[in-house]
Each structure stands twice: as C-alpha cells, then as structure tokens.
Design an enzyme around this catalytic site. Structure first.
Site, PDB file in Angstrom:
ATOM      1  N   ASP A  66       0.984  -1.210   0.097  1.00 17.39           N
ATOM      2  CA  ASP A  66       0.058   0.003   0.020  1.00 17.39           C
ATOM      3  C   ASP A  66       0.809   1.318   0.072  1.00 17.39           C
ATOM      4  O   ASP A  66       2.034   1.126   0.366  1.00 17.39           O
ATOM      5  CB  ASP A  66      -0.808   0.087   1.316  1.00 17.39           C
ATOM      6  CG  ASP A  66      -0.120   0.072   2.485  1.00 17.39           C
ATOM      7  OD1 ASP A  66       0.223   1.047   2.888  1.00 17.39           O
ATOM      8  OD2 ASP A  66       0.183  -1.153   2.919  1.00 17.39           O
TER       9      ASP A  66
ATOM     10  N   ASP B 111       1.256   4.581   1.896  1.00 18.58           N
ATOM     11  CA  ASP B 111       0.718   5.189   3.394  1.00 18.58           C
ATOM     12  C   ASP B 111       0.054   6.512   3.111  1.00 18.58           C
ATOM     13  O   ASP B 111      -0.052   7.318   2.284  1.00 18.58           O
ATOM     14  CB  ASP B 111       2.185   5.145   4.204  1.00 18.58           C
ATOM     15  CG  ASP B 111       1.782   4.948   5.694  1.00 18.58           C
ATOM     16  OD1 ASP B 111       1.247   3.750   5.850  1.00 18.58           O
ATOM     17  OD2 ASP B 111       2.323   5.583   6.352  1.00 18.58           O
TER      18      ASP B 111
END
Length: 260
Positions: A200, A202
C-alpha cells in the site's frame, strides 16, 4: 542451515514434493510463533517459521520475537531471509514492488529487544542487515536495492502527519515487524536480511481514506507467490558455507551465557 521467516499472508513455504519435517521447540523465552517446518531448497536445508503464527495469531506487537530467533539459532540456523509487508513512503514505490532495505529506524515501544540484560554486551547495529544476503537479494530481477524502513509499534497504522514526517525524514518504507527481529538476529550472530513487499501507499503520501488492513492482506495475497519465487531463487544463490564476518560481533566479548 538457512531460515525463512514468513510475514503477513506468508504462512507456508514448502510444496508437497519437498521432504518436510516439523519441530515444535520450546525456548527460555517461551514457544515461537508456530511449529517450525524444515525441508530442502536446492542444496540447502531450510527452516520456515511464519512470523505471525498460523492464521495470523499474533499481531506485530505481540509476536514472540525472542523465542522465534532463539529457536532458529538452536536448530542450527545461521542465515535468515525475512519477507515482510510494508507501506510505501515514496510515490515511486507502488504496490507490488519488492524492496531490499539497507537501513532501519525503530519507532516501537515496550518490545523485548535484547537477550543481554546483564554483562555489558552492546550489539553493533550501524548496518542492520547482512551485506552478503543483501547482495544476493538485490541481484534478483525487478528488486529495488536500498531504502530505509521505519518500524512502528502498531497495531494501528500511521496518521497522515506521521507518514508525512517519515517521508520528510527520508524514509522509504513503513513496517510493524522489522524490529526487534533484526537486532535479535545480530545478538545471536545470525546473518539476516529483510525483503519487503509493498502492499500500500501510506496515508500521508496518497490521497484517500488511508490504509486499511484488508487492503494490506489483499495486496500481499496477490503477490505472495512472486515473493516465494524470489526467496527460493535467493536461497539458490547462497553459497554452501557462511563467509560473512559482518554479523559475527561477539568475538573477544565475554557473554553472560553461551549462545545456543
């Protein structure tokens, strides 16, 4: 012997064709996260331990890190590859990218992070990862070589302000499990290197609702087979004898007990 410590979603390693035995050890620090499976990859005997236990039993802040590393050392492990899930703090490091970090920043609190509560033993940790294992990993196709991984306490994810702070400081990756695992490996004189899968971007780097656990697990699941393939390839590139002296730092130092 080599070891692989599997991160989130990385709960098994050997295929059905490999000769595998299972050991359920005890240690002075309790039992490790899960029984350890031992098999062969090429010419190497390899021990596999899922960091979070079966079915992700342990959250990052409750993993029995000291028991895990002690159990591997006691089995004869001297070199460790440590796959893990990370968030990106750099727009260029998108989900699916695999990074071999070269530096670590500890932002955890309250974790048992040493075996040496007496005796004046101080681990040399300027370069937290084994240069020999890092070279092996960095030579794999498509892998990004280098970057600082900041390790946060968890189990919560970072606020946007924290993410922006980490990015401004020059960090590349954010993770919850890289410490104290790395320093415990150093205290036990194990060669240790992380291999980080970006799951992912952040919260402070990307616009949106922020990081969600389901997205992290999904991102890891989509790429776990690639990660396993790369780890197997790395094992195949490791020499038969350990030649690294960087990770053996206790020479001439009186330890309060013998290493297993």
């Amino acid at each position: 012997m080599l070891a692989v410590i599997g991160g989130s979603g990385f709960y098994t390693f050997f295929d059905s064709a490999g000769a595998v035995r299972t050991i359920d050890p005890d240690t002075p620090y309790g039992r490790p996260s899960a029984p350890i499976t031992i098999g062969t990859i090429g010419e190497h005997e390899v021990a596999f331990l899922p960091r979070h236990g079966a079915g992700h039993r342990y959250s990052a802040h409750t993993v029995p890190y000291r028991a895990n590393m002690w159990a591997l050392r006691a089995l004869g492990v001297r070199r460790v590859f440590a796959p893990c899930a990370v968030g990106s703090l750099r727009p260029g490091l998108r989900p699916g990218v695999i990074v071999v970090p070269d530096q670590l920043v500890d932002r955890t609190t309250g974790r048992a992070d040493t075996y040496f509560d007496s005796g004046g033993v101080h681990a040399s940790f300027a370069d937290p990862y084994c240069p020999t294992l890092r070279t092996v990993l960095a030579g794999l196709p498509g892998v990004v070589d280098g970057g600082t991984m900041v390790v946060i306490q968890g189990p919560r994810f970072s606020t946007r302000a924290e993410s922006q702070w980490f990015a401004t400081a020059g960090f590349s990756l954010v993770n919850m499990t890289g410490y104290p695992e790395a320093v415990l490996a150093r205290e036990l004189e194990l060669c240790y290197a992380a291999i980080a899968l970006v799951t992912d971007v952040d919260a402070g780097v990307a616009v949106g609702d922020g990081v969600k656990a389901a997205e992290v697990f999904a991102g890891f699941g989509e790429n776990v087979q690639l990660l396993k393939t790369l780890v197997r390839a790395a094992i195949g590139r490791v020499g038969g004898e350990r030649t690294c002296t960087h990770c053996r730092h206790h020479a001439g130092v009186a330890l309060p007990f013998e290493l297993p």
